[in-house]
Design a protein around this motif. Sequence first.
Motif, PDB file in Angstrom:
ATOM      1  N   MET A   1      15.634  -9.275 -17.043  1.00 54.53           N
ATOM      2  CA  MET A   1      15.059 -10.147 -16.006  1.00 54.53           C
ATOM      3  C   MET A   1      13.641 -10.550 -16.411  1.00 54.53           C
ATOM      4  SD  MET A   1      15.787  -8.507 -12.261  1.00 54.53           S
ATOM      5  CE  MET A   1      14.977  -6.963 -12.604  1.00 54.53           C
ATOM      6  N   PRO A   2      13.156 -11.701 -15.919  1.00 52.29           N
ATOM      7  CA  PRO A   2      11.744 -12.044 -16.114  1.00 52.29           C
ATOM      8  C   PRO A   2      10.858 -10.971 -15.475  1.00 52.29           C
ATOM      9  CG  PRO A   2      12.964 -13.906 -15.213  1.00 52.29           C
ATOM     10  CD  PRO A   2      13.887 -12.728 -15.160  1.00 52.29           C
ATOM     11  N   LYS A   3       9.705 -10.703 -16.098  1.00 52.95           N
ATOM     12  CA  LYS A   3       8.802  -9.680 -15.562  1.00 52.95           C
ATOM     13  C   LYS A   3       8.335 -10.029 -14.143  1.00 52.95           C
ATOM     14  CE  LYS A   3       7.475  -7.503 -19.866  1.00 52.95           C
ATOM     15  NZ  LYS A   3       6.522  -7.263 -20.953  1.00 52.95           N
ATOM     16  N   LYS A   4       8.244 -11.308 -13.854  1.00 53.05           N
ATOM     17  CA  LYS A   4       7.868 -11.734 -12.497  1.00 53.05           C
ATOM     18  C   LYS A   4       8.885 -11.217 -11.475  1.00 53.05           C
ATOM     19  CE  LYS A   4       7.061 -16.014  -9.848  1.00 53.05           C
ATOM     20  NZ  LYS A   4       5.970 -15.520  -8.983  1.00 53.05           N
ATOM     21  N   GLU A   5      10.156 -11.318 -11.848  1.00 54.80           N
ATOM     22  CA  GLU A   5      11.202 -10.859 -10.925  1.00 54.80           C
ATOM     23  C   GLU A   5      11.192  -9.333 -10.803  1.00 54.80           C
ATOM     24  OE1 GLU A   5      15.665 -12.001 -11.203  1.00 54.80           O
ATOM     25  OE2 GLU A   5      14.495 -13.795 -11.762  1.00 54.80           O
ATOM     26  N   ILE A   6      10.965  -8.656 -11.928  1.00 54.13           N
ATOM     27  CA  ILE A   6      10.872  -7.189 -11.897  1.00 54.13           C
ATOM     28  C   ILE A   6       9.708  -6.783 -10.993  1.00 54.13           C
ATOM     29  CG2 ILE A   6      10.465  -5.102 -13.282  1.00 54.13           C
ATOM     30  CD1 ILE A   6      11.746  -6.575 -15.656  1.00 54.13           C
ATOM     31  N   ALA A   7       8.600  -7.511 -11.128  1.00 52.64           N
ATOM     32  CA  ALA A   7       7.414  -7.214 -10.313  1.00 52.64           C
ATOM     33  C   ALA A   7       7.735  -7.345  -8.829  1.00 52.64           C
ATOM     34  CB  ALA A   7       6.279  -8.157 -10.698  1.00 52.64           C
ATOM     35  N   GLU A   8       8.479  -8.369  -8.477  1.00 53.53           N
ATOM     36  CA  GLU A   8       8.831  -8.575  -7.070  1.00 53.53           C
ATOM     37  C   GLU A   8       9.749  -7.458  -6.570  1.00 53.53           C
ATOM     38  OE1 GLU A   8       8.288 -13.410  -7.424  1.00 53.53           O
ATOM     39  OE2 GLU A   8      10.328 -12.576  -7.285  1.00 53.53           O
ATOM     40  N   LYS A   9      10.677  -7.025  -7.421  1.00 54.05           N
ATOM     41  CA  LYS A   9      11.563  -5.913  -7.044  1.00 54.05           C
ATOM     42  C   LYS A   9      10.762  -4.625  -6.855  1.00 54.05           C
ATOM     43  CE  LYS A   9      16.030  -7.376  -8.884  1.00 54.05           C
ATOM     44  NZ  LYS A   9      16.397  -8.076  -7.651  1.00 54.05           N
ATOM     45  N   ILE A  10       9.784  -4.422  -7.729  1.00 47.83           N
ATOM     46  CA  ILE A  10       8.946  -3.219  -7.604  1.00 47.83           C
ATOM     47  C   ILE A  10       8.193  -3.255  -6.274  1.00 47.83           C
ATOM     48  CG2 ILE A  10       6.914  -2.017  -8.537  1.00 47.83           C
ATOM     49  CD1 ILE A  10       7.927  -2.938 -11.357  1.00 47.83           C
ATOM     50  N   CYS A  11       7.626  -4.393  -5.940  1.00 49.03           N
ATOM     51  CA  CYS A  11       6.868  -4.510  -4.684  1.00 49.03           C
ATOM     52  C   CYS A  11       7.762  -4.302  -3.472  1.00 49.03           C
ATOM     53  CB  CYS A  11       6.153  -5.852  -4.604  1.00 49.03           C
ATOM     54  SG  CYS A  11       4.788  -5.949  -5.773  1.00 49.03           S
ATOM     55  N   ARG A  12       8.957  -4.890  -3.523  1.00 44.73           N
ATOM     56  CA  ARG A  12       9.894  -4.712  -2.407  1.00 44.73           C
ATOM     57  C   ARG A  12      10.256  -3.229  -2.275  1.00 44.73           C
ATOM     58  NH1 ARG A  12      14.303  -8.158  -3.798  1.00 44.73           N
ATOM     59  NH2 ARG A  12      12.587  -9.608  -4.132  1.00 44.73           N
ATOM     60  N   THR A  13      10.511  -2.576  -3.418  1.00 47.06           N
ATOM     61  CA  THR A  13      10.884  -1.161  -3.396  1.00 47.06           C
ATOM     62  C   THR A  13       9.738  -0.301  -2.871  1.00 47.06           C
ATOM     63  OG1 THR A  13      12.327  -1.581  -5.283  1.00 47.06           O
ATOM     64  CG2 THR A  13      11.782   0.720  -4.829  1.00 47.06           C
ATOM     65  N   VAL A  14       8.517  -0.614  -3.300  1.00 46.07           N
ATOM     66  CA  VAL A  14       7.346   0.140  -2.826  1.00 46.07           C
ATOM     67  C   VAL A  14       7.217  -0.005  -1.313  1.00 46.07           C
ATOM     68  CG1 VAL A  14       4.803   0.098  -2.808  1.00 46.07           C
ATOM     69  CG2 VAL A  14       6.035   0.175  -4.980  1.00 46.07           C
ATOM     70  N   SER A  15       7.415  -1.210  -0.814  1.00 48.62           N
ATOM     71  CA  SER A  15       7.307  -1.418   0.630  1.00 48.62           C
ATOM     72  C   SER A  15       8.394  -0.647   1.385  1.00 48.62           C
ATOM     73  CB  SER A  15       7.319  -2.924   0.921  1.00 48.62           C
ATOM     74  OG  SER A  15       8.232  -3.247   1.923  1.00 48.62           O
ATOM     75  N   GLU A  16       9.602  -0.624   0.824  1.00 42.29           N
ATOM     76  CA  GLU A  16      10.685   0.142   1.459  1.00 42.29           C
ATOM     77  C   GLU A  16      10.402   1.639   1.437  1.00 42.29           C
ATOM     78  OE1 GLU A  16      14.098  -3.136   0.214  1.00 42.29           O
ATOM     79  OE2 GLU A  16      14.139  -1.132  -0.729  1.00 42.29           O
ATOM     80  N   LEU A  17       9.901   2.129   0.297  1.00 42.69           N
ATOM     81  CA  LEU A  17       9.591   3.564   0.193  1.00 42.69           C
ATOM     82  C   LEU A  17       8.491   3.956   1.172  1.00 42.69           C
ATOM     83  CD1 LEU A  17       9.730   4.141  -3.686  1.00 42.69           C
ATOM     84  CD2 LEU A  17      11.337   5.051  -1.993  1.00 42.69           C
ATOM     85  N   MET A  18       7.527   3.054   1.365  1.00 43.16           N
ATOM     86  CA  MET A  18       6.445   3.332   2.322  1.00 43.16           C
ATOM     87  C   MET A  18       7.002   3.397   3.734  1.00 43.16           C
ATOM     88  SD  MET A  18       3.328   0.978   1.071  1.00 43.16           S
ATOM     89  CE  MET A  18       2.120   1.598  -0.085  1.00 43.16           C
ATOM     90  N   GLU A  19       7.921   2.505   4.007  1.00 40.84           N
ATOM     91  CA  GLU A  19       8.518   2.477   5.336  1.00 40.84           C
ATOM     92  C   GLU A  19       9.290   3.772   5.609  1.00 40.84           C
ATOM     93  OE1 GLU A  19      10.978  -1.044   7.468  1.00 40.84           O
ATOM     94  OE2 GLU A  19       9.058  -1.436   6.489  1.00 40.84           O
ATOM     95  N   THR A  20      10.107   4.211   4.621  1.00 39.25           N
ATOM     96  CA  THR A  20      10.883   5.445   4.828  1.00 39.25           C
ATOM     97  C   THR A  20       9.977   6.656   4.951  1.00 39.25           C
ATOM     98  OG1 THR A  20      11.710   4.743   2.658  1.00 39.25           O
ATOM     99  CG2 THR A  20      13.283   5.822   4.112  1.00 39.25           C
ATOM    100  N   SER A  21       8.850   6.645   4.222  1.00 38.15           N
ATOM    101  CA  SER A  21       7.972   7.822   4.299  1.00 38.15           C
ATOM    102  C   SER A  21       7.013   7.717   5.485  1.00 38.15           C
ATOM    103  CB  SER A  21       7.196   7.992   2.987  1.00 38.15           C
ATOM    104  OG  SER A  21       6.230   6.984   2.879  1.00 38.15           O
ATOM    105  N   GLY A  22       7.197   6.680   6.303  1.00 37.95           N
ATOM    106  CA  GLY A  22       6.418   6.556   7.538  1.00 37.95           C
ATOM    107  C   GLY A  22       4.982   6.105   7.337  1.00 37.95           C
ATOM    108  N   GLN A  23       4.691   5.478   6.203  1.00 36.05           N
ATOM    109  CA  GLN A  23       3.329   4.981   5.949  1.00 36.05           C
ATOM    110  C   GLN A  23       3.090   3.634   6.592  1.00 36.05           C
ATOM    111  OE1 GLN A  23       1.415   4.835   2.126  1.00 36.05           O
ATOM    112  NE2 GLN A  23       2.482   6.650   1.464  1.00 36.05           N
TER     113      GLN A  23
END
Length: 223
Positions: free
Chosen positions: A201-223
């Motif tokens: 994948m383009p690094k731009k797309e990987i970057a967006e997936k990383i950000c989405r994942t970070v936001s989801e992980l923050m949500e699950t950990s109650g941050q």
Amino acid sequence: SAEKKFTLPLAGKKILVTAGPTREALDPIRFFSNQSSGKMGYAIAEAAGEAGADVTLISGPSALSDPSGISVIRVTSADEMRREVLARYEHADAVIKAAAVADYRPESVSGSKIKKADGPLLVKMVRNPDILMELGRIKKSQLLVGFAAETEQLEDNARAKLEKKHLDLLIANHAADGFAKDTNKVTFFFADGHQKAYGEMPKKEIAEKICRTVSELMETSGQ
Ligand code: CTP
Ligand code: CA
């Protein structure tokens, strides 16, 4: 909630991103470094900014220009990068360590240019501090994301790094797939043991997936 729909996924979050290589001086004009271009880290900083985060990018020497709307701190050595990261760690919600930090530096730096007549040259290299390991050791509620480029045993090495450094997420790739390119082929390894492999994948797309994942992980950990 109804309000949430209109809020950017990383709004209000303080995110530290590191990128690029580090340079370890040998004398006033020579250094040891590696092939990192900074492309992945810069793309992540940009994507996190677009997702609403308050982003600080701590970058080793890179030819890339500063992403707009992001505060960029340029560093040279691993020691300098460590200092700048630690100074901001306490107030960060997440740290994404895309930098290819040099593992070794020359034991001593010559104050004057080393002349060829002085050779043969034997350089003793000593270990640099492992910044991410240190962040893992002192972490409170920060989300920690690491990277690993491997030439062999990707999965075993990735899992070992995830655990040893107390990471929430580790993004791993085969070294040949990513360095200096605009695309990469990565696998996400999560602290709960699951993993997700992506195709090229383009690094731009990987970057967006990383950000989405970070936001989801923050949500699950109650941050
Ligand atoms: N890292 C760091 N400080 C170092 C070395 C690495 O913060 N001195 C971080 C990198 O930014 C990356 C992660 O640790 O997010 C993994 O880096 P990597 O080089 O793959 O792992 P190492 O622990 O250095 O192991 P090795 O190079 O021996 O495979
Ligand atoms: Ca390393």
